[in-house]
Design a protein around this motif. Sequence first.
Motif, mmCIF file in Angstrom:
data_model
loop_
_atom_site.group_PDB
_atom_site.id
_atom_site.type_symbol
_atom_site.label_atom_id
_atom_site.label_comp_id
_atom_site.label_asym_id
_atom_site.label_seq_id
_atom_site.Cartn_x
_atom_site.Cartn_y
_atom_site.Cartn_z
ATOM 1 N N ASP A 78 0.827 -1.217 0.000
ATOM 2 C CA ASP A 78 0.000 0.000 0.000
ATOM 3 C C ASP A 78 0.859 1.263 0.000
ATOM 4 O OD1 ASP A 78 -2.740 -1.030 -0.053
ATOM 5 O OD2 ASP A 78 -2.214 -1.923 1.865
ATOM 6 N N GLU A 79 1.958 1.241 0.720
ATOM 7 C CA GLU A 79 2.856 2.399 0.725
ATOM 8 C C GLU A 79 3.507 2.579 -0.644
ATOM 9 O OE1 GLU A 79 5.146 5.736 1.875
ATOM 10 O OE2 GLU A 79 3.233 4.895 2.524
ATOM 11 N N TYR A 80 3.951 1.483 -1.268
ATOM 12 C CA TYR A 80 4.548 1.568 -2.597
ATOM 13 C C TYR A 80 3.522 2.117 -3.597
ATOM 14 C CZ TYR A 80 7.319 0.390 -6.706
ATOM 15 O OH TYR A 80 8.024 0.449 -7.891
ATOM 16 N N HIS A 81 2.291 1.641 -3.509
ATOM 17 C CA HIS A 81 1.213 2.148 -4.368
ATOM 18 C C HIS A 81 1.051 3.653 -4.175
ATOM 19 C CE1 HIS A 81 -3.030 3.314 -4.928
ATOM 20 N NE2 HIS A 81 -2.881 2.655 -6.062
ATOM 21 N N ARG A 82 1.045 4.095 -2.924
ATOM 22 C CA ARG A 82 0.889 5.523 -2.642
ATOM 23 C C ARG A 82 2.031 6.325 -3.264
ATOM 24 N NH1 ARG A 82 2.888 9.289 0.004
ATOM 25 N NH2 ARG A 82 4.396 8.053 1.143
ATOM 26 N N VAL A 83 3.253 5.841 -3.099
ATOM 27 C CA VAL A 83 4.426 6.558 -3.609
ATOM 28 C C VAL A 83 4.409 6.651 -5.123
ATOM 29 C CG1 VAL A 83 6.953 6.450 -3.841
ATOM 30 C CG2 VAL A 83 5.889 6.092 -1.610
ATOM 31 N N ILE A 84 4.236 5.514 -5.803
ATOM 32 C CA ILE A 84 4.318 5.573 -7.266
ATOM 33 C C ILE A 84 3.102 6.272 -7.876
ATOM 34 C CG2 ILE A 84 5.882 3.605 -7.347
ATOM 35 C CD1 ILE A 84 3.579 1.958 -8.549
ATOM 36 N N SER A 85 1.959 6.191 -7.217
ATOM 37 C CA SER A 85 0.787 6.948 -7.694
ATOM 38 C C SER A 85 1.058 8.441 -7.629
ATOM 39 C CB SER A 85 -0.455 6.613 -6.871
ATOM 40 O OG SER A 85 -0.826 5.278 -7.045
ATOM 41 N N SER A 86 1.685 8.888 -6.538
ATOM 42 C CA SER A 86 1.988 10.311 -6.384
ATOM 43 C C SER A 86 3.039 10.776 -7.390
ATOM 44 C CB SER A 86 2.452 10.623 -4.956
ATOM 45 O OG SER A 86 3.759 10.124 -4.729
ATOM 46 N N ARG A 87 3.796 9.838 -7.934
ATOM 47 C CA ARG A 87 4.810 10.165 -8.947
ATOM 48 C C ARG A 87 4.261 10.063 -10.369
ATOM 49 N NH1 ARG A 87 9.687 6.464 -6.520
ATOM 50 N NH2 ARG A 87 10.128 7.710 -4.665
ATOM 51 N N GLY A 88 2.988 9.723 -10.499
ATOM 52 C CA GLY A 88 2.356 9.704 -11.817
ATOM 53 C C GLY A 88 2.175 8.356 -12.468
ATOM 54 N N ALA A 89 2.365 7.254 -11.746
ATOM 55 C CA ALA A 89 2.136 5.935 -12.343
ATOM 56 C C ALA A 89 0.680 5.796 -12.759
ATOM 57 C CB ALA A 89 2.494 4.824 -11.356
ATOM 58 N N GLU A 90 0.453 5.195 -13.917
ATOM 59 C CA GLU A 90 -0.912 4.929 -14.379
ATOM 60 C C GLU A 90 -1.386 3.628 -13.731
ATOM 61 O OE1 GLU A 90 -3.519 4.007 -18.397
ATOM 62 O OE2 GLU A 90 -1.376 4.428 -18.603
ATOM 63 N N VAL A 91 -2.237 3.762 -12.731
ATOM 64 C CA VAL A 91 -2.736 2.605 -11.988
ATOM 65 C C VAL A 91 -3.981 2.080 -12.688
ATOM 66 C CG1 VAL A 91 -3.630 1.804 -9.775
ATOM 67 C CG2 VAL A 91 -1.769 3.488 -9.835
ATOM 68 N N LEU A 92 -3.947 0.817 -13.080
ATOM 69 C CA LEU A 92 -5.089 0.190 -13.749
ATOM 70 C C LEU A 92 -6.051 -0.443 -12.760
ATOM 71 C CD1 LEU A 92 -3.341 -1.538 -16.782
ATOM 72 C CD2 LEU A 92 -4.424 0.714 -16.682
ATOM 73 N N SER A 93 -5.520 -0.918 -11.639
ATOM 74 C CA SER A 93 -6.386 -1.458 -10.586
ATOM 75 C C SER A 93 -5.773 -1.100 -9.246
ATOM 76 C CB SER A 93 -6.569 -2.968 -10.726
ATOM 77 O OG SER A 93 -5.363 -3.654 -10.486
ATOM 78 N N GLU A 94 -6.611 -0.610 -8.362
ATOM 79 C CA GLU A 94 -6.180 -0.190 -7.030
ATOM 80 C C GLU A 94 -5.884 -1.418 -6.168
ATOM 81 O OE1 GLU A 94 -5.718 2.993 -6.042
ATOM 82 O OE2 GLU A 94 -6.231 3.651 -8.068
ATOM 83 N N PRO A 95 -5.100 -1.263 -5.095
ATOM 84 C CA PRO A 95 -4.825 -2.402 -4.222
ATOM 85 C C PRO A 95 -6.111 -3.046 -3.709
ATOM 86 C CG PRO A 95 -3.402 -0.560 -3.651
ATOM 87 C CD PRO A 95 -4.410 -0.045 -4.647
ATOM 88 N N ALA A 96 -6.151 -4.355 -3.826
ATOM 89 C CA ALA A 96 -7.330 -5.100 -3.373
ATOM 90 C C ALA A 96 -6.906 -6.499 -2.948
ATOM 91 C CB ALA A 96 -8.365 -5.190 -4.499
ATOM 92 N N ASP A 97 -7.580 -7.016 -1.925
ATOM 93 C CA ASP A 97 -7.355 -8.385 -1.478
ATOM 94 C C ASP A 97 -8.015 -9.331 -2.466
ATOM 95 O OD1 ASP A 97 -6.150 -7.234 0.692
ATOM 96 O OD2 ASP A 97 -7.707 -7.799 2.131
ATOM 97 N N LYS A 98 -7.278 -10.370 -2.879
ATOM 98 C CA LYS A 98 -7.782 -11.364 -3.820
ATOM 99 C C LYS A 98 -8.030 -12.677 -3.098
ATOM 100 C CE LYS A 98 -7.297 -8.493 -7.223
ATOM 101 N NZ LYS A 98 -8.421 -7.959 -7.934
ATOM 102 N N ARG A 99 -8.936 -13.462 -3.612
ATOM 103 C CA ARG A 99 -9.318 -14.715 -2.953
ATOM 104 C C ARG A 99 -8.168 -15.721 -2.915
ATOM 105 N NH1 ARG A 99 -11.675 -15.140 -8.097
ATOM 106 N NH2 ARG A 99 -11.133 -17.069 -9.160
ATOM 107 N N TRP A 100 -7.134 -15.518 -3.712
ATOM 108 C CA TRP A 100 -5.999 -16.444 -3.718
ATOM 109 C C TRP A 100 -4.923 -16.056 -2.700
ATOM 110 C CZ3 TRP A 100 -8.009 -14.200 -8.129
ATOM 111 C CH2 TRP A 100 -7.417 -13.019 -8.551
#
Length: 129
Positions: A78-100
């Motif tokens: 989640d922290e890595y997602h926050r950092v790279i999003s703030s730097r302009g990464a194009e996020v296609l899917s937000e962090p989410a828990d998966k059944r696997w």
Amino acid sequence: MSQVFDSRCVLAVQDLKISTDFYTQVLGFQIDPVNAPRWSFLSKDSFKLMLGECADEVAASEIGNHSWFVRLMIDDLDEYHRVISSRGAEVLSEPADKRWGLREFVIRTPDGHRIMFSEPIGQQEKKSG
């Protein structure tokens, strides 16, 4: 028996400078000290990557579902997602828990390659507990 002791993934990119800047400035990779014209040798922790400039090749953005590149297992997702999003990464899917059993998110690179970042669910709680 022979053992693999090192590896480096190879990607064709349209514009080497744009892609190198993305991996270093947005995703936090470092440039490795290899001098090869029209190539960038990069790494982030134990993951190693070569970017080769192939301006005349079909861009990954044009090959749809075949543009998947890699899944990287990371900690503190989640922290890595926050950092790279703030730097302009194009996020296609937000962090989410998966059944696997993984928490995941997906980004798209400037060339259209997709990268999945994953972390075992509950890993952060184990570290802080």
